[in-house]
Design a protein around this motif. Structure first.
Motif, short mmCIF file in Angstrom:
data_model
loop_
_atom_site.label_atom_id
_atom_site.label_comp_id
_atom_site.label_asym_id
_atom_site.label_seq_id
_atom_site.Cartn_x
_atom_site.Cartn_y
_atom_site.Cartn_z
N PHE A 149 12.97 53.03 77.68
CA PHE A 149 14.15 53.87 77.93
C PHE A 149 14.86 54.16 76.62
O PHE A 149 15.24 55.30 76.34
N TRP A 150 15.04 53.12 75.80
CA TRP A 150 15.75 53.30 74.53
C TRP A 150 14.98 54.23 73.59
O TRP A 150 15.55 55.03 72.88
N TYR A 151 13.66 54.11 73.64
CA TYR A 151 12.84 54.97 72.79
C TYR A 151 13.00 56.44 73.21
O TYR A 151 13.20 57.32 72.36
N VAL A 152 12.92 56.67 74.53
CA VAL A 152 13.06 58.04 75.04
C VAL A 152 14.48 58.56 74.79
O VAL A 152 14.67 59.72 74.43
N LEU A 153 15.46 57.65 74.98
CA LEU A 153 16.85 58.05 74.76
C LEU A 153 17.05 58.52 73.32
O LEU A 153 17.62 59.58 73.07
N ALA A 154 16.56 57.71 72.37
CA ALA A 154 16.71 58.07 70.96
C ALA A 154 16.00 59.39 70.66
O ALA A 154 16.52 60.24 69.95
N ASP A 155 14.83 59.55 71.24
CA ASP A 155 14.03 60.75 70.97
C ASP A 155 14.69 62.01 71.53
O ASP A 155 14.60 63.09 70.96
N SER A 156 15.35 61.85 72.68
CA SER A 156 15.93 63.04 73.33
C SER A 156 17.36 63.31 72.86
O SER A 156 17.77 64.47 72.76
N VAL A 157 18.07 62.24 72.57
CA VAL A 157 19.47 62.43 72.20
C VAL A 157 19.63 62.84 70.74
O VAL A 157 20.56 63.56 70.39
N THR A 158 18.70 62.40 69.89
CA THR A 158 18.84 62.68 68.45
C THR A 158 18.96 64.17 68.14
O THR A 158 19.89 64.55 67.41
N PRO A 159 18.09 65.04 68.67
CA PRO A 159 18.28 66.47 68.36
C PRO A 159 19.62 67.01 68.84
O PRO A 159 20.25 67.83 68.17
N ALA A 160 20.06 66.54 70.01
CA ALA A 160 21.35 67.01 70.55
C ALA A 160 22.49 66.56 69.65
O ALA A 160 23.42 67.33 69.36
N VAL A 161 22.43 65.30 69.19
CA VAL A 161 23.48 64.78 68.31
C VAL A 161 23.49 65.55 66.99
O VAL A 161 24.55 65.91 66.47
N VAL A 162 22.31 65.82 66.45
CA VAL A 162 22.23 66.55 65.19
C VAL A 162 22.80 67.96 65.35
O VAL A 162 23.55 68.44 64.49
N SER A 163 22.48 68.62 66.47
CA SER A 163 23.01 69.98 66.66
C SER A 163 24.53 69.95 66.84
O SER A 163 25.23 70.84 66.37
N CYS A 164 25.03 68.92 67.51
CA CYS A 164 26.49 68.80 67.67
C CYS A 164 27.15 68.55 66.32
O CYS A 164 28.19 69.15 66.01
N LEU A 165 26.56 67.66 65.52
CA LEU A 165 27.13 67.37 64.20
C LEU A 165 27.10 68.61 63.31
O LEU A 165 28.07 68.89 62.59
N THR A 166 26.03 69.37 63.40
CA THR A 166 25.94 70.61 62.62
C THR A 166 27.03 71.59 63.03
O THR A 166 27.68 72.20 62.18
N LEU A 167 27.25 71.71 64.33
CA LEU A 167 28.30 72.61 64.82
C LEU A 167 29.67 72.16 64.35
O LEU A 167 30.49 72.97 63.92
N VAL A 168 29.93 70.85 64.40
CA VAL A 168 31.22 70.31 63.92
C VAL A 168 31.40 70.63 62.44
O VAL A 168 32.49 71.06 62.02
N CYS A 169 30.35 70.45 61.64
CA CYS A 169 30.46 70.71 60.20
C CYS A 169 30.68 72.20 59.93
O CYS A 169 31.47 72.56 59.05
N TRP A 170 30.00 73.05 60.65
CA TRP A 170 30.22 74.49 60.48
C TRP A 170 31.67 74.84 60.84
O TRP A 170 32.31 75.63 60.13
N SER A 171 32.17 74.29 61.94
CA SER A 171 33.53 74.60 62.38
C SER A 171 34.55 74.09 61.38
O SER A 171 35.50 74.78 61.03
N TRP A 172 34.35 72.86 60.92
CA TRP A 172 35.28 72.26 59.96
C TRP A 172 35.30 73.07 58.67
O TRP A 172 36.38 73.33 58.11
#
Lengths: 295, 110
Positions: A106-129
Motif C-alpha cells: 500500500f505504501w509503495y503504491v501510495l508513494a507512486d501515485s501521490v508523488t506526481p500529484a504532490v509535485v504538480s501541486c508544489l509546481t502550481l504553488v511556486c508558479w502562483s507565489w
C-alpha cells in the motif's frame, strides 16, 4: 458593531502611508468621531489615494499584461492539477480501509501515485507565489488593489475562462487534455466544480497573495540580489506560459516539445522551485538576525 | 488660480497660524461653511497645495489627546499667500455691485 467598525478602520488605514495613517488616526481620536463616520471618511481617503495612482499608465500595463493573463492562465493550470488529483483523491476516499496501512505494498503504491500529484501541486504553488512576487515587486502601494483584481481574475478564470478554454481546446485538437467529463469521477459535482475552486483558492490565491507581500519586501534588497530573484521569477513565469496546456498547439511551436526533452531544460525546471529556497533562506536569516539582536 | 476649496484651506491655515494642522483646519472649514469636510478631500487637497508650493507640511510631535499620534502641521508659504490674495481680489472684483439679497427677490423661477 462599533468594535468591528474600528477594527475595519485599523485594517483599512494600513493601506495609507505610515505618516498619513498616524495623522488620520490621530484626527479621529482628537475629534471623537463615531466609528461609522471614521470608516466612511477613511474609505473616501483610501479611494482617492488609490484612484490617483491609476492615473499613471503602469498599473494599467500591469493589469493587462500580468494580472489578467496570469490569473486566467493559473486558473487553467489549477483545473488541470485538480483533474490529476481528483482520481487519486476519489480512489483513496471511497476505498479507504485502515487495514491497508499494515501492508507494505500500500505504501509503495501510495508513494507512486501521490508523488506526481504532490509535485504538480508544489509546481502550481511556486508558479502562483512567483506571480505574486512579481506583482508585489512593482509597487507596494497598489498591492491591496492588485490582490483584489488578481482574485477577481482567478474567479473569472475558474468559473468561465478555464471551462471555455478546455472546451475550445477539445474542439480544436479533438483530444481532451483533462479527464473526460463523462467519466464517473468528473460526473460528481464536487470533483468537477468544487475541487478546482478549492485548488485555486488554496494553491493559487493564497500563495499569490503571500508572494505579493514578499515581493514588496524584496524592493529593499541589494541590486544584485534583486536581479537574481527577478531572473528566477522571469524564468519561472516563462516556464508557466510555455508549459501551459495548448501553448504548443496554438502557436504551432511543436519544436518546443523536442527541446523540453533536453537535459538542460529539465535542469532548468528546478528553477521553478526557487521560492522554496528563498523562503527557507529567509527563515534562516530571520532566526540568525533575531538571535544576534537578542545578544 | 486657486480653487474654492483650496482657498478655504489656505485661509483656515493662515487664520490658525502656528496651530494649523489637519484636524484644526477641517474644524475651521466646517465652522465657516456649515458643511461637513471629508478627510479625503482635506488631505488630497493639502498634498496638491504642497506640490504647488503654496503650503509646507511636516509631522509634529505625538500628543496624548491624539492617542499618542503626531499631527500633520501646515504653514502657508509666501507663494500661497500671494495666490490666496489674488483669489480674494478676483472674487471681490467680480462681485462688485452684486447684491445677493436683491437678486434673490428678482431671480426667475422655472
Amino acid at each position: 458593531m462599533t468594535r468591528i467598525s474600528w477594527w475595519l478602520v485599523d485594517i483599512l488605514s494600513r493601506i495609507l502611508e505610515p505618516d498619513e495613517r498616524d495623522a488620520v488616526r490621530g484626527d479621529f481620536s482628537e475629534s471623537g468621531e463615531s466609528a461609522g463616520q471614521a470608516l466612511r471618511d477613511l474609505l473616501g481617503l483610501v479611494i482617492r489615494r488609490q484612484a490617483a495612482l491609476w492615473k499613471d499608465w503602469r498599473p494599467w500595463l500591469a493589469l493587462v499584461g500580468l494580472i489578467l493573463p496570469l490569473g486566467i492562465l493559473l486558473s487553467i493550470v489549477a483545473r488541470v492539477t485538480a483533474s490529476v488529483s481528483s482520481t487519486y483523491i476519489w480512489l483513496y476516499v471511497n476505498n479507504w480501509d485502515w487495514a491497508l496501512l499494515r501492508h507494505a505494498g500500500f505504501w509503495y503504491v501510495l508513494a507512486d501515485s501521490v508523488t506526481p500529484a504532490v509535485v504538480s501541486c508544489l509546481t502550481l504553488v511556486c508558479w502562483s507565489w512567483t506571480t505574486g512576487f512579481v506583482l508585489g515587486s512593482l509597487t507596494r502601494r497598489l498591492i491591496p488593489v492588485y490582490g483584489v483584481l488578481f482574485c477577481l481574475a482567478l474567479v473569472f478564470g475558474g468559473l468561465v475562462g478555464a471551462p471555455q478554454y478546455f472546451a475550445y481546446l477539445m474542439h480544436s485538437i479533438n483530444r481532451p487534455l483533462s479527464p473526460d467529463e463523462s467519466d464517473p469521477i468528473s460526473a460528481l459535482v464536487f470533483y468537477r466544480q468544487m475541487l478546482p475552486l478549492i485548488v485555486q483558492a488554496v494553491l493559487v490565491a493564497i500563495p499569490s497573495l503571500r508572494g505579493m507581500r514578499h515581493g514588496a519586501d524584496g524592493r529593499m534588497f541589494p541590486p544584485l540580489l534583486r536581479m537574481i530573484l527577478w531572473t528566477a521569477a522571469v524564468l519561472t513565469l516563462a516556464m508557466l506560459v510555455t508549459q501551459a496546456p495548448g501553448f504548443v498547439f496554438f502557436l504551432k511551436a511543436y519544436w518546443l516539445q523536442r527541446i523540453w526533452q533536453g537535459w538542460q531544460i529539465r535542469l532548468l525546471q528546478f528553477v521553478v522551485y526557487w521560492p522554496v529556497g528563498y523562503l527557507f533562506a529567509r527563515m534562516i536569516w530571520r532566526r540568525w538576525h533575531d538571535r544576534t539582536a537578542a545578544i | 488660480m486657486l480653487g474654492e476649496f483650496e482657498y478655504l484651506m489656505i485661509s483656515a491655515a493662515s487664520r490658525l497660524g502656528e496651530d494649523a494642522y489637519g484636524s484644526a483646519i477641517r474644524h475651521e472649514i466646517e465652522e465657516a461653511t456649515g458643511r461637513r469636510c471629508s478627510i479625503g478631500a482635506l488631505y488630497t487637497t493639502l498634498d496638491r497645495l504642497e506640490s504647488k508650493g503654496f503650503v509646507k507640511t511636516w509631522m509634529g510631535d505625538p500628543t496624548p489627546q491624539r492617542g499618542g499620534r503626531p499631527k500633520r502641521l501646515v504653514r502657508v508659504t509666501a507663494k500661497g499667500i500671494h495666490e490666496a490674495a489674488a483669489f480674494y481680489e478676483a472674487v471681490m472684483r467680480v462681485s462688485r455691485g452684486v447684491s445677493w439679497q436683491a437678486n434673490q427677490a428678482t431671480v426667475c423661477h422655472d
